[in-house]
Design an enzyme around this catalytic site. Sequence first.
Site, PDB file in Angstrom:
ATOM      1  N   SER A  41       0.846  -1.181   0.000  1.00 12.92           N
ATOM      2  CA  SER A  41       0.000   0.000   0.000  1.00 12.92           C
ATOM      3  C   SER A  41       0.886   1.237   0.000  1.00 12.92           C
ATOM      4  O   SER A  41       1.894   1.295   0.698  1.00 12.92           O
ATOM      5  CB  SER A  41      -0.878  -0.039   1.256  1.00 12.92           C
ATOM      6  N   GLY A  43       0.238   4.998   0.690  1.00 14.63           N
ATOM      7  CA  GLY A  43      -0.679   6.066   1.094  1.00 14.63           C
ATOM      8  C   GLY A  43       0.041   7.403   1.146  1.00 14.63           C
ATOM      9  O   GLY A  43       1.201   7.512   0.748  1.00 14.63           O
ATOM     10  N   VAL A  48       3.458   0.628   2.972  1.00 17.86           N
ATOM     11  CA  VAL A  48       3.538  -0.660   3.649  1.00 17.86           C
ATOM     12  C   VAL A  48       4.120  -1.661   2.657  1.00 17.86           C
ATOM     13  O   VAL A  48       3.661  -1.746   1.511  1.00 17.86           O
ATOM     14  CB  VAL A  48       2.148  -1.121   4.148  1.00 17.86           C
ATOM     15  N   ASP A 175      -9.741   6.272  15.053  1.00 18.84           N
ATOM     16  CA  ASP A 175      -9.954   6.383  13.602  1.00 18.84           C
ATOM     17  C   ASP A 175     -10.577   5.083  13.106  1.00 18.84           C
ATOM     18  O   ASP A 175     -10.227   4.556  12.058  1.00 18.84           O
ATOM     19  CB  ASP A 175      -8.617   6.651  12.891  1.00 18.84           C
ATOM     20  N   ASP A 192      -3.864  -0.025  12.002  1.00 19.42           N
ATOM     21  CA  ASP A 192      -3.651   1.415  11.796  1.00 19.42           C
ATOM     22  C   ASP A 192      -3.963   2.175  13.099  1.00 19.42           C
ATOM     23  O   ASP A 192      -4.910   2.947  13.169  1.00 19.42           O
ATOM     24  CB  ASP A 192      -4.516   1.910  10.631  1.00 19.42           C
TER      25      ASP A 192
HETATM   26  N1  ATP Z   1       0.091  -5.770   9.234  1.00 15.55           N
HETATM   27  C1  ATP Z   1      -0.403  -5.729   7.987  1.00 15.55           C
HETATM   28  N2  ATP Z   1      -0.545  -6.859   7.278  1.00 15.55           N
HETATM   29  C2  ATP Z   1      -1.036  -6.836   6.018  1.00 15.55           C
HETATM   30  N3  ATP Z   1      -1.391  -5.719   5.382  1.00 15.55           N
HETATM   31  C3  ATP Z   1      -1.267  -4.546   6.030  1.00 15.55           C
HETATM   32  C4  ATP Z   1      -0.767  -4.485   7.370  1.00 15.55           C
HETATM   33  N4  ATP Z   1      -0.754  -3.201   7.765  1.00 15.55           N
HETATM   34  C5  ATP Z   1      -1.233  -2.486   6.735  1.00 15.55           C
HETATM   35  N5  ATP Z   1      -1.543  -3.279   5.682  1.00 15.55           N
HETATM   36  C6  ATP Z   1      -2.093  -2.867   4.365  1.00 15.55           C
HETATM   37  O1  ATP Z   1      -1.680  -1.549   4.089  1.00 15.55           O
HETATM   38  C7  ATP Z   1      -2.811  -0.665   4.009  1.00 15.55           C
HETATM   39  C8  ATP Z   1      -2.476   0.673   4.661  1.00 15.55           C
HETATM   40  O2  ATP Z   1      -2.144   0.470   6.015  1.00 15.55           O
HETATM   41  P1  ATP Z   1      -2.448   1.562   7.130  1.00 15.55           P
HETATM   42  O3  ATP Z   1      -3.896   1.918   7.083  1.00 15.55           O
HETATM   43  O4  ATP Z   1      -1.869   1.085   8.391  1.00 15.55           O
HETATM   44  O5  ATP Z   1      -1.587   2.795   6.625  1.00 15.55           O
HETATM   45  P2  ATP Z   1      -2.022   4.305   6.386  1.00 15.55           P
HETATM   46  O6  ATP Z   1      -0.803   5.124   6.400  1.00 15.55           O
HETATM   47  O7  ATP Z   1      -3.139   4.682   7.279  1.00 15.55           O
HETATM   48  O8  ATP Z   1      -2.539   4.224   4.919  1.00 15.55           O
HETATM   49  P3  ATP Z   1      -3.907   4.807   4.375  1.00 15.55           P
HETATM   50  O9  ATP Z   1      -3.716   6.294   4.383  1.00 15.55           O
HETATM   51  O10 ATP Z   1      -3.981   4.182   3.005  1.00 15.55           O
HETATM   52  O11 ATP Z   1      -4.957   4.330   5.351  1.00 15.55           O
HETATM   53  C9  ATP Z   1      -3.934  -1.414   4.671  1.00 15.55           C
HETATM   54  O12 ATP Z   1      -5.187  -1.066   4.130  1.00 15.55           O
HETATM   55  C10 ATP Z   1      -3.603  -2.877   4.409  1.00 15.55           C
HETATM   56  O13 ATP Z   1      -4.070  -3.268   3.152  1.00 15.55           O
HETATM   57 MG    MG Z   2      -5.262   3.531   7.259  1.00 13.77          MG
END
Ligand code: ATP
Ligand code: MG
Length: 242
Positions: A41, A43, A48, A175, A192
Amino acid sequence: MREKRSEELEALEEVFDRSTLMVVYDFMNHGFIDEIHGVVSAGKESRVYWAKNSEGKELAIKIYLTGSSEFRKGMVQYIEGDPRFSGVKRDTRSLIFTWARKEFKNLEQAVRAKVRVPRPIIVRNNVLIMDFIGKDGVSAPTLKERIPSNPERIYEALLVELEKLYRKAELVHGDLSEYNIMVWKAKPVIFDVSQAVSISHPMSNFLLKRDVENLNRFFRKLGVNVLPDNNLYGRITGHGQA
Ligand SMILES: Nc1ncnc2c1ncn2[C@@H]1O[C@H](COP(=O)(O)OP(=O)(O)OP(=O)(O)O)[C@@H](O)[C@H]1O
Ligand SMILES: [Mg+2]
């Protein structure tokens, strides 16, 4: 550094600054990471990656982008007021490092309370390693990505997780939404959690009420006979109604 260069590592080297890369290399040299296999991912605030350790166990490496100054504004209020993070430095870089450390601690507290979250492994600066939720590099679907076939059971299971998160881990997610809940092996996994605050944070009550509303709104749309917001709040905190 050990020569275990994948295309993904090379791609990562184009995105991150030297000091972030040094942390990643150090984790590789110490066996926390063996190979980085791909971006899961990308973002605004973090990337990630899917990786494996030297035993072949799947990992998620979450790397916060230190160049993202937008994020500073929203972040401070979740750090201020949390007794665990009083007296931290306020420059953008330090705040981002604190943010990553906060996510790590929140995961640790949640794991100790037996809440279903990814198990944290190590954090340094803006790089956090945790268990990978999913298989073969495919993350478990979030509630947003896949509507569960048994929403009532997922809702009920989430109430149990949130109860543990509040009463045992003494945290409020802050959140909570269909974007931050995965379903793995027919059960919810909350993730998250960088913004999650201690229940003693002055905003914790407000945040919990918002989490409750978001959760109920989502499950109501799926036709679940949800608890009224006030009752759900009471069920989670054990304090009666909001
Ligand atoms: N421990 C994990 N195992 C598998 N996939 C994960 C894990 N942590 C995060 N991801 C994947 O990465 C994506 C984004 O993770 P996260 O929400 O923690 O980051 P973020 O910075 O908030 O990103 P966003 O702004 O896209 O929400 C998740 O939707 C998921 O698909
Ligand atoms: Mg997130």
